[in-house]
Write an enzyme that holds these catalytic residues in place. Structure first.
Site, PDB file in Angstrom:
ATOM      1  N   HIS A   1       0.821  -1.221   0.000  1.00  0.00           N
ATOM      2  CA  HIS A   1       0.000   0.000   0.000  1.00  0.00           C
ATOM      3  C   HIS A   1       0.858   1.276   0.000  1.00  0.00           C
ATOM      4  O   HIS A   1       0.671   2.175  -0.823  1.00  0.00           O
ATOM      5  CB  HIS A   1      -0.867   0.040   1.264  1.00  0.00           C
ATOM      6  CG  HIS A   1      -1.685  -1.178   1.520  1.00  0.00           C
ATOM      7  ND1 HIS A   1      -2.927  -1.370   0.973  1.00  0.00           N
ATOM      8  CD2 HIS A   1      -1.449  -2.270   2.295  1.00  0.00           C
ATOM      9  CE1 HIS A   1      -3.435  -2.513   1.409  1.00  0.00           C
ATOM     10  NE2 HIS A   1      -2.559  -3.087   2.208  1.00  0.00           N
TER      11      HIS A   1
HETATM   12  C1  BDR Z   1      -2.061   0.519   5.766  1.00  0.00           C
HETATM   13  O1  BDR Z   1      -2.121  -0.094   7.038  1.00  0.00           O
HETATM   14  C2  BDR Z   1      -0.840  -0.439   7.469  1.00  0.00           C
HETATM   15  O2  BDR Z   1      -0.839  -1.674   8.100  1.00  0.00           O
HETATM   16  C3  BDR Z   1       0.041  -0.397   6.248  1.00  0.00           C
HETATM   17  O3  BDR Z   1       1.365  -0.053   6.589  1.00  0.00           O
HETATM   18  C4  BDR Z   1      -0.598   0.639   5.379  1.00  0.00           C
HETATM   19  O4  BDR Z   1      -0.132   1.929   5.687  1.00  0.00           O
HETATM   20  C5  BDR Z   1      -2.895  -0.301   4.798  1.00  0.00           C
HETATM   21  O5  BDR Z   1      -4.207  -0.362   5.225  1.00  0.00           O
END
Ligand code: BDR
Ligand code: CA
Length: 322
Positions: free
Chosen positions: A242
């Protein structure tokens, strides 16, 4: 090559956060000037230590790290994400300690100083809960007004949530902060699950940077826990990075197709808490609208990430930046 864009990454490393930091370091289009840390995937003391170690892994312990908020603005975050990222946040990999320590100023002060002194507009990639950015808005509004672009990894317009049925993790972790930031009129791009979930880094891609040298091999080792989690939780053989996609948009503005939308965050305490309510009925002209990422070329984004991560081992350390 045009002058690099000054960049801050506000982050809670975190496996995909670690990759996002490495991607920024591998990208000549940006100059990573500051890393600010926040609670989120794990406690802030650990995210701060992880940020220092990831920078050191890439030979860039010269980049300052400022520790930020240890908790959400109003309601404590109900749970961390150690089951996804590993108890210490980097997938069970213990990186060598950095010789650097966090700077003495807290994240909001460091952010404000950088924004007030930078001759060029600064881009902030916020890839954790938005607590630090909300505090910046409240404590140093003049500095916040100087943000050139704010690229946020968070939320979801139509794909539902990942931490609850409704909510994406970063928004859910501090819904009040997210509501303050996403309705603040800052020039914001919202990179949510709609574009991150289709963007899957597969094992062949990981193998390419793993083979490039020790930095790539370590990044691949960090990813192993994420791969295992994806396999068990979703039955997939790749990982969704992400935060790296959000940082790609920070590095190359326009990578993602965006539409200006009105967005509010559900800050109630019911089942919808942390949901981003994105009004997709119309293109908004309101000053508080944000640019919501709705289109992505996932194959191109993954190729960009893989080739940049592989390049970290090819390029000699840039002595001029120390
Ligand atoms: C987001 O949640 C975190 O666990 C990840 O690093 C990312 O920023 C994705 O939903
Ligand atoms: Ca993150």
């Amino acid at each position: 090559m045009p002058t690099p864009i000054p960049l801050v990454i506000d982050t809670d490393p975190g496996i995909d956060d670690a990759l996002a930091i490495l991607l920024a370091l591998a990208s000549p289009e940006v100059d990573l000037r500051l890393v600010t840390t926040v609670h989120g995937n794990v406690e802030v003391a650990q995210t701060t230590e992880n940020a220092l170690r990831v920078l050191h892994l890439a030979g860039r312990s010269d980049v300052p790290v400022a520790a930020g908020a240890r908790e959400s603005l109003v309601h404590p975050q109900p749970e961390r994400a150690g089951h996804v990222h590993g108890a210490a946040g980097l997938g069970g990999v213990e990186l060598p300690p950095s010789p650097a320590v966090p700077i003495l100023r807290p994240a909001v002060v460091a952010l404000a100083e950088l924004l007030m002194s930078a001759p060029q507009p600064v881009t902030i990639a916020a890839v954790g809960p938005l607590t630090n950015i909300a505090l910046l808005l409240r404590v140093f509004p003049d500095a916040a007004a100087r943000i050139g672009r704010l690229v946020v990894m968070g939320g979801s317009a139509w794909r539902g949530g990942n931490v609850t049925a409704a909510a994406e993790f970063n928004i859910w972790a501090d819904a009040e902060a997210a509501q303050a930031v996403l309705t603040s009129s800052l020039p914001t791009v919202l990179v949510g699950l709609d574009v991150t979930l289709p963007t899957v880094l597969d094992e062949a891609g990981i193998a390419r940077f793993a083979a490039a040298g020790p930095i790539g091999a370590t990044a691949a080792a960090i990813l192993q826990q994420y791969l295992d989690h994806a396999r068990t939780a979703y039955g997939t053989t790749g990982v969704v990075v992400h935060d790296a996609l959000a940082v790609t948009e920070a590095i190359l503005p326009g990578t993602l197709g965006t539409v200006r939308r009105d967005v509010v965050v559900d800050t109630g305490l019911g089942f919808g808490r942390g949901q981003t309510l994105v009004d997709r009925r119309t293109v908004s002209t309101a000053p508080t609208a944000v640019d919501v990422a709705e289109q992505v070329d996932s194959a191109a984004a993954v190729e960009f990430l893989v080739s940049r991560l592989a390049s970290l081992d090819a390029a000699p350390p840039d002595a001029a930046r120390r």
